[in-house]
Design a protein around this motif. Sequence first.
Motif, PDB file in Angstrom:
ATOM      1  N   ASN A  56       0.811  -1.227   0.000  1.00  0.00           N
ATOM      2  CA  ASN A  56       0.000   0.000   0.000  1.00  0.00           C
ATOM      3  C   ASN A  56       0.835   1.264   0.000  1.00  0.00           C
ATOM      4  OD1 ASN A  56       0.673  -0.857   2.781  1.00  0.00           O
ATOM      5  ND2 ASN A  56      -0.338   1.063   3.346  1.00  0.00           N
ATOM      6  N   ALA A  57       2.148   1.148   0.152  1.00  0.00           N
ATOM      7  CA  ALA A  57       2.969   2.368   0.278  1.00  0.00           C
ATOM      8  C   ALA A  57       4.389   2.101  -0.187  1.00  0.00           C
ATOM      9  CB  ALA A  57       2.977   2.840   1.732  1.00  0.00           C
ATOM     10  N   ASN A  80      -3.830  -1.466   7.472  1.00  0.00           N
ATOM     11  CA  ASN A  80      -4.717  -0.310   7.508  1.00  0.00           C
ATOM     12  C   ASN A  80      -5.675  -0.337   6.317  1.00  0.00           C
ATOM     13  OD1 ASN A  80      -5.791   2.384   7.183  1.00  0.00           O
ATOM     14  ND2 ASN A  80      -4.235   3.086   8.625  1.00  0.00           N
ATOM     15  N   PRO A  81      -6.952  -0.664   6.534  1.00  0.00           N
ATOM     16  CA  PRO A  81      -7.917  -0.772   5.421  1.00  0.00           C
ATOM     17  C   PRO A  81      -8.071   0.518   4.635  1.00  0.00           C
ATOM     18  CG  PRO A  81      -8.808  -1.738   7.432  1.00  0.00           C
ATOM     19  CD  PRO A  81      -7.564  -1.009   7.830  1.00  0.00           C
ATOM     20  N   THR A  85      -7.280   0.826   0.694  1.00  0.00           N
ATOM     21  CA  THR A  85      -8.296   1.221  -0.287  1.00  0.00           C
ATOM     22  C   THR A  85      -7.812   2.375  -1.149  1.00  0.00           C
ATOM     23  OG1 THR A  85     -10.068   0.516   1.207  1.00  0.00           O
ATOM     24  CG2 THR A  85     -10.669   2.012  -0.583  1.00  0.00           C
ATOM     25  N   GLU A  86      -7.173   3.356  -0.511  1.00  0.00           N
ATOM     26  CA  GLU A  86      -6.631   4.496  -1.253  1.00  0.00           C
ATOM     27  C   GLU A  86      -5.512   4.057  -2.193  1.00  0.00           C
ATOM     28  OE1 GLU A  86      -5.445   7.064   1.880  1.00  0.00           O
ATOM     29  OE2 GLU A  86      -7.485   7.793   2.307  1.00  0.00           O
ATOM     30  N   ALA A  87      -4.661   3.149  -1.699  1.00  0.00           N
ATOM     31  CA  ALA A  87      -3.539   2.673  -2.512  1.00  0.00           C
ATOM     32  C   ALA A  87      -4.022   1.894  -3.728  1.00  0.00           C
ATOM     33  CB  ALA A  87      -2.618   1.802  -1.666  1.00  0.00           C
ATOM     34  N   ILE A  88      -5.043   1.071  -3.551  1.00  0.00           N
ATOM     35  CA  ILE A  88      -5.568   0.272  -4.662  1.00  0.00           C
ATOM     36  C   ILE A  88      -6.062   1.179  -5.780  1.00  0.00           C
ATOM     37  CG2 ILE A  88      -7.503  -1.205  -5.341  1.00  0.00           C
ATOM     38  CD1 ILE A  88      -7.061  -2.780  -2.767  1.00  0.00           C
ATOM     39  N   LYS A  89      -6.708   2.280  -5.411  1.00  0.00           N
ATOM     40  CA  LYS A  89      -7.179   3.227  -6.433  1.00  0.00           C
ATOM     41  C   LYS A  89      -6.009   3.779  -7.241  1.00  0.00           C
ATOM     42  CE  LYS A  89     -11.274   4.720  -3.830  1.00  0.00           C
ATOM     43  NZ  LYS A  89     -11.919   5.852  -3.119  1.00  0.00           N
ATOM     44  N   VAL A  90      -4.915   4.113  -6.536  1.00  0.00           N
ATOM     45  CA  VAL A  90      -3.731   4.655  -7.208  1.00  0.00           C
ATOM     46  C   VAL A  90      -3.095   3.583  -8.094  1.00  0.00           C
ATOM     47  CG1 VAL A  90      -1.406   5.581  -6.870  1.00  0.00           C
ATOM     48  CG2 VAL A  90      -3.274   6.329  -5.379  1.00  0.00           C
ATOM     49  N   VAL A 101      -6.284  -6.448  -5.388  1.00  0.00           N
ATOM     50  CA  VAL A 101      -7.146  -6.622  -4.216  1.00  0.00           C
ATOM     51  C   VAL A 101      -6.343  -6.489  -2.932  1.00  0.00           C
ATOM     52  CG1 VAL A 101      -8.764  -8.104  -5.453  1.00  0.00           C
ATOM     53  CG2 VAL A 101      -6.848  -9.133  -4.220  1.00  0.00           C
ATOM     54  N   TYR A 102      -7.077  -6.317  -1.838  1.00  0.00           N
ATOM     55  CA  TYR A 102      -6.469  -6.140  -0.520  1.00  0.00           C
ATOM     56  C   TYR A 102      -7.003  -7.188   0.438  1.00  0.00           C
ATOM     57  CZ  TYR A 102      -6.810  -4.346   4.288  1.00  0.00           C
ATOM     58  OH  TYR A 102      -6.825  -4.232   5.653  1.00  0.00           O
ATOM     59  N   ILE A 103      -6.115  -7.778   1.214  1.00  0.00           N
ATOM     60  CA  ILE A 103      -6.488  -8.687   2.292  1.00  0.00           C
ATOM     61  C   ILE A 103      -5.782  -8.201   3.555  1.00  0.00           C
ATOM     62  CG2 ILE A 103      -6.423 -11.071   3.154  1.00  0.00           C
ATOM     63  CD1 ILE A 103      -6.395 -12.015   0.266  1.00  0.00           C
ATOM     64  N   PRO A 104      -6.503  -8.044   4.666  1.00  0.00           N
ATOM     65  CA  PRO A 104      -5.887  -7.521   5.898  1.00  0.00           C
ATOM     66  C   PRO A 104      -4.730  -8.406   6.372  1.00  0.00           C
ATOM     67  CG  PRO A 104      -8.279  -7.529   6.068  1.00  0.00           C
ATOM     68  CD  PRO A 104      -7.941  -8.300   4.828  1.00  0.00           C
TER      69      PRO A 104
END
Length: 334
Positions: A56-57, A80-81, A85-90, A101-104
């Motif tokens: 994510n960063a 950090n959800p 979410t913000e990172a996936i958009k970028v 996709v994101y998994i915690p």
Amino acid sequence: MSLGSIILTCLGALLLLFVLYILFARYYFNGGFYRRYCDHITTTLHGKTAIITGGNAGIGKETAIDFARRGARVIIGCRNPKKATEAIKVIQRRSGSSNVVYIPLELSDQDSVREFAETILKQESRIDYLINNAGIGKSTKGHRTKEGYNMVFAVNHFGHFLLTMLLMDRLKESAPSRIVNVSSINHTLVKEGDLYFTPKDAEGRIYPGLREYDRSKLANVLFTKELARQLEGSGVTTYSLHPGAIRTSIIDTIKETTQMSLPMYWFIIVFFWLMGSDERAGAQTTIYCALEESITHLSGCYFDNCRVAKGNKLADDDGLAKKLWDVSCQATGL
């Protein structure tokens, strides 16, 4: 020669020395003046799946963008959800791919690591790339996980060790596949005797010799070496690397978790501005180790600036690597 001329000459000499120092420091911290880019690697990844911790960063996000752009299904694991979410958009916008996709995942919590791995194994039929990228630079003094381990070592090594082992069978089934462990040049700062495996000290701290950033980064390299030995002939290869001195948010984690003064914080910011590379440059060696076809025979090696590099001589100690492996199995319940 007048006094004014002498002063100007001295100032000029000092300025020259400062410039040379900056150039030398950039060379040392970033593996040479030339930061190699992987644009020459034309590998497409359609039908492939990549898992990136900390995607994510920073360099993790840049790695995710590159993999997604090549057509891979990209799964980022982070705690950090909102940031995810913000990172996936970028990542989707910059890569042109929606298959992200994101998994915690909280690497300091072994239950979270197990839940993450369980979800992956249920949802994903293959794993082609496991990029153990996430890490923290510092933790609040004395801050330990619920298992009692040093927070930095737990996140940077134990969490990734556990995740890798839980996903190992799927990685073997998907071979040829790769495991990439993001280490740091800081691993070379660890001296003989600094990494030790005493179960408890007089104050009851578990594995007091397994703590903080430099030792955790040596652990990444040792883990890679032993992993390569155990995976020989399986079709799964593994590499560790130094990404360079990168201007990432890890600096902010150091500030948040220490009593760092404001002047010291800004000194570090200026230092990384002068010496550091950007995040895209920092992701290149990770991408290289994951995709370069010519290095399959170099499984277990340590890379810097997209080439094999000389690391800490302790990383060549097979006995130390085996001991770390055994302790890691004990620490993670494997």
